[in-house]
Design an enzyme around this catalytic site. Structure first.
Site, PDB file in Angstrom:
ATOM      1  N   ASP A 129     -14.070  11.422  12.665  1.00 50.21           N
ATOM      2  CA  ASP A 129     -13.120  12.372  12.082  1.00 50.21           C
ATOM      3  C   ASP A 129     -13.967  13.244  11.151  1.00 50.21           C
ATOM      4  OD1 ASP A 129     -10.510  13.391  11.607  1.00 50.21           O
ATOM      5  OD2 ASP A 129     -10.426  12.281   9.725  1.00 50.21           O
ATOM      6  N   PRO A 140     -10.459   9.467   2.911  1.00 52.30           N
ATOM      7  CA  PRO A 140      -9.897   8.398   2.075  1.00 52.30           C
ATOM      8  C   PRO A 140      -9.263   7.236   2.833  1.00 52.30           C
ATOM      9  CG  PRO A 140      -8.352  10.208   2.191  1.00 52.30           C
ATOM     10  CD  PRO A 140      -9.547  10.624   3.008  1.00 52.30           C
ATOM     11  N   GLY A 141      -9.496   7.135   4.109  1.00 52.37           N
ATOM     12  CA  GLY A 141      -9.087   5.915   4.786  1.00 52.37           C
ATOM     13  C   GLY A 141      -7.704   5.920   5.421  1.00 52.37           C
ATOM     14  N   CYS A 179      -9.743  19.088  11.680  1.00 54.99           N
ATOM     15  CA  CYS A 179      -8.511  19.818  11.380  1.00 54.99           C
ATOM     16  C   CYS A 179      -8.859  21.300  11.271  1.00 54.99           C
ATOM     17  CB  CYS A 179      -7.843  19.286  10.121  1.00 54.99           C
ATOM     18  SG  CYS A 179      -8.887  19.233   8.669  1.00 54.99           S
ATOM     19  N   LYS A 215      -6.950   7.013   8.353  1.00 49.18           N
ATOM     20  CA  LYS A 215      -7.098   6.540   9.731  1.00 49.18           C
ATOM     21  C   LYS A 215      -7.667   5.125   9.759  1.00 49.18           C
ATOM     22  CE  LYS A 215      -7.534  11.299  11.249  1.00 49.18           C
ATOM     23  NZ  LYS A 215      -7.779  11.913   9.905  1.00 49.18           N
ATOM     24  N   ALA A 259     -15.029   8.022   6.940  1.00 49.45           N
ATOM     25  CA  ALA A 259     -13.780   7.282   6.737  1.00 49.45           C
ATOM     26  C   ALA A 259     -12.903   7.704   5.557  1.00 49.45           C
ATOM     27  CB  ALA A 259     -14.076   5.803   6.620  1.00 49.45           C
TER      28      ALA A 259
END
Ligand SMILES: C[S@@+](CC[C@H](N)C(=O)[O-])C[C@H]1O[C@@H](n2cnc3c(N)ncnc32)[C@H](O)[C@@H]1O
Lengths: 163, 300
Positions: free
Chosen positions: B172, B109-110, B225, B112, B107
């Site tokens: 992610d 740095p948050g 990414c 999403k 998660a």
């Protein structure tokens, strides 16, 4: 508010919603219904709030938002919690003009006039600018001390506090 | 000649792809509807004469051509969040609903996490998991600044996350980040096939864990990414294979207004399942963004 056992164990313990709502109501005159959609927890001397839902049995690092600190007297609301609950406050609120709002966001201490501080007793206040809550301030004797956390401050110009 | 050359045969319009690496990206931000309405926010930015243009494909995304967007009052107060353009895609595919229980397995740095929370209007529960203590601080700080009230943070190794069940899970994954080259040179220089293979084992473990924690009929979104098929299609294939007995399938990724390239059907000696074309590859020269991969898996 702070039985030693939980402080020592450093775990999240559920708190009674009404008790939390009452504390906020007495300082800021926030209607207790504002808190109805949340559950509250205490860990050490902090109180946390999370949207009402069932929590699975996991080991948690954080449960929702840290809303207040009871380490010192009086208890201190966090800036992020005031941004959520502060808009409903009916006392101990202060509305700043552009220049003082900027100083406040830079983390500075400043003098405020009697009209601005009209609704404020000494202690923590909800600071507004243009209808938005900027955060938590500490008011006493005509002085307002910004409590904006370092990483949330506007970069300031060099120089002394205006006091 | 560098590490990217091994992608020459899979990237359309190779010359344009190479050329775009040298053009830096301008900043992008997401409007945080937990704290402000879109129209009011756009008005405030316009009032200050800031150069800001909403994305074509997502009304809450903004190109923000200003010097330090992190120091805008609007950022400090949590009205906007600085976030990569394509980083806003996975939460939209995940499509969390108010009241559901969601797991964001990697998660910090948050960006999403908080987008998911906004999509749920702060209702239901998001478990934001991040094992790294150092990175939990940024995650917490962003959740608090943005007023995400339905997020609880845990610190498990995502591969061993102990129990569920969740309606939707986002993976992610930690990756080689080749798609971030336009944010600052040097990413590519550190890439290698071996590095991707090392990450692959972790990524497969995370994706399998996500499928285990999802309710039947629930959704898992996997994103990175990076361009490396070792970290993308090969990971998705491995998880689908492992899930064969219980069943899981890919759903087509299509974001109106963005141009996707299909997931690969083969790489080196490996042939992937035909449904792999439902996954999406985003290349920087096609949408003028960073590089990204995303797959949407539905558990049967
Ligand atoms: C690409 S970043 C996530 C970005 C984040 N989702 C966002 O949108 O802001 C990947 C994260 O996975 C974390 N990570 C690394 N190993 C992990 C593991 N075994 N389980 C879960 N997360 C892990 C890393 O610390 C890193 O913060």
């Amino acid at each position: 508010m702070s039985p030693r056992s939980s402080r020592a164990r450093n775990v999240f313990e559920p708190l009674d919603r009404d008790a939390v709502a009452e504390i906020w109501n007495s300082r800021f005159a926030i209607p207790e219904s504002v808190f109805s959609g949340y559950n509250f927890f205490r860990k050490a001397r902090s109180i946390w709030a999370i949207s009402d839902s069932e929590l699975p049995g996991l080991s948690y690092e954080a449960i929702g938002m840290r809303i207040m600190n009871c380490k010192d007297r009086p208890w201190k609301p966090t800036t992020c919690a005031l941004q959520v609950f502060g808009p409903y406050a009916e006392k101990n609120t202060m509305h700043l003009q552009a220049a003082s709002a900027r100083l406040f966001m830079e983390g500075k201490t400043q003098e405020v006039d009697a009209v601005t501080a009209e609704q404020c007793e000494s202690g923590y206040v909800v600071v507004f600018y243009r209808g938005d809550v900027l955060g938590c301030g500490l008011y006493s004797h005509g002085k307002l001390v910004s409590q904006i956390p370092k990483e949330r401050r506007l970069p300031g110009k060099e120089g002394e506090d205006i006091s | 000649m560098d590490f990217l050359d091994r992608y020459r045969d899979i990237v359309p319009d190779w010359e344009a792809f190479r050329a775009v690496q040298f053009r830096p990206l301008i900043s992008t931000a997401r409007i945080n509807t937990l704290k402000i309405g879109r129209d009011v926010l756009l008005e405030r930015l316009a009032e200050q004469g800031l150069d800001c243009r909403p994305f074509q494909w997502y009304p809450l995304g903004l190109k923000l051509d200003v010097e330090s967007p992190g120091k805008l009052l609007e950022t400090l107060l949590g009205f906007i969040h600085i976030q990569e353009e394509l980083s806003m895609v996975p939460p939209l595919l995940l499509d969390p609903q108010p009241g559901e229980r969601i797991l964001d397995l990697c998660a910090s740095p948050g960006s999403k996490t908080t987008q998911i929370s906004a999509m749920m209007e702060n209702r239901g529960l998001v478990i934001a998991n991040e094992p790294s203590l150092a990175r939990v601080a940024a995650l917490r700080s962003n959740c608090e600044r943005l007023g995400a009230m339905n997020v609880a943070i845990t610190r498990y190794d995502g591969r061993n996350f102990p129990r569920g069940l969740f309606h939707r899970v986002l993976v992610d994954a930690p990756c080689s980040a080749e798609g971030r080259e336009r944010r600052g040179a040097g990413v590519i220089a550190r890439g290698s096939c071996q590095r991707s293979l090392d990450l692959q084992a972790l990524q497969i473990g995370l994706l399998k864990s996500a499928l285990r924690l999802t309710v039947p009929g629930g959704v898992v979104v996997y994103s990175t990414c990076t361009y490396s098929p070792e970290e993308n299609e090969m990971v998705v294939q491995a998880a689908l294979d492992a899930e064969e007995s219980s069943g899981a399938h890919l759903e087509k990724v299509k974001t109106p207004g963005l141009r996707e390239c299909p997931g690969l059907e083969e790489w080196k000696a490996t042939i992937f399942s035909p449904q792999m074309r439902f996954a999406a590859r985003y290349y920087p020269h096609i949408n003028d963004t960073g590089g990204f991969f995303v797959a949407k898996i539905v558990k049967s």
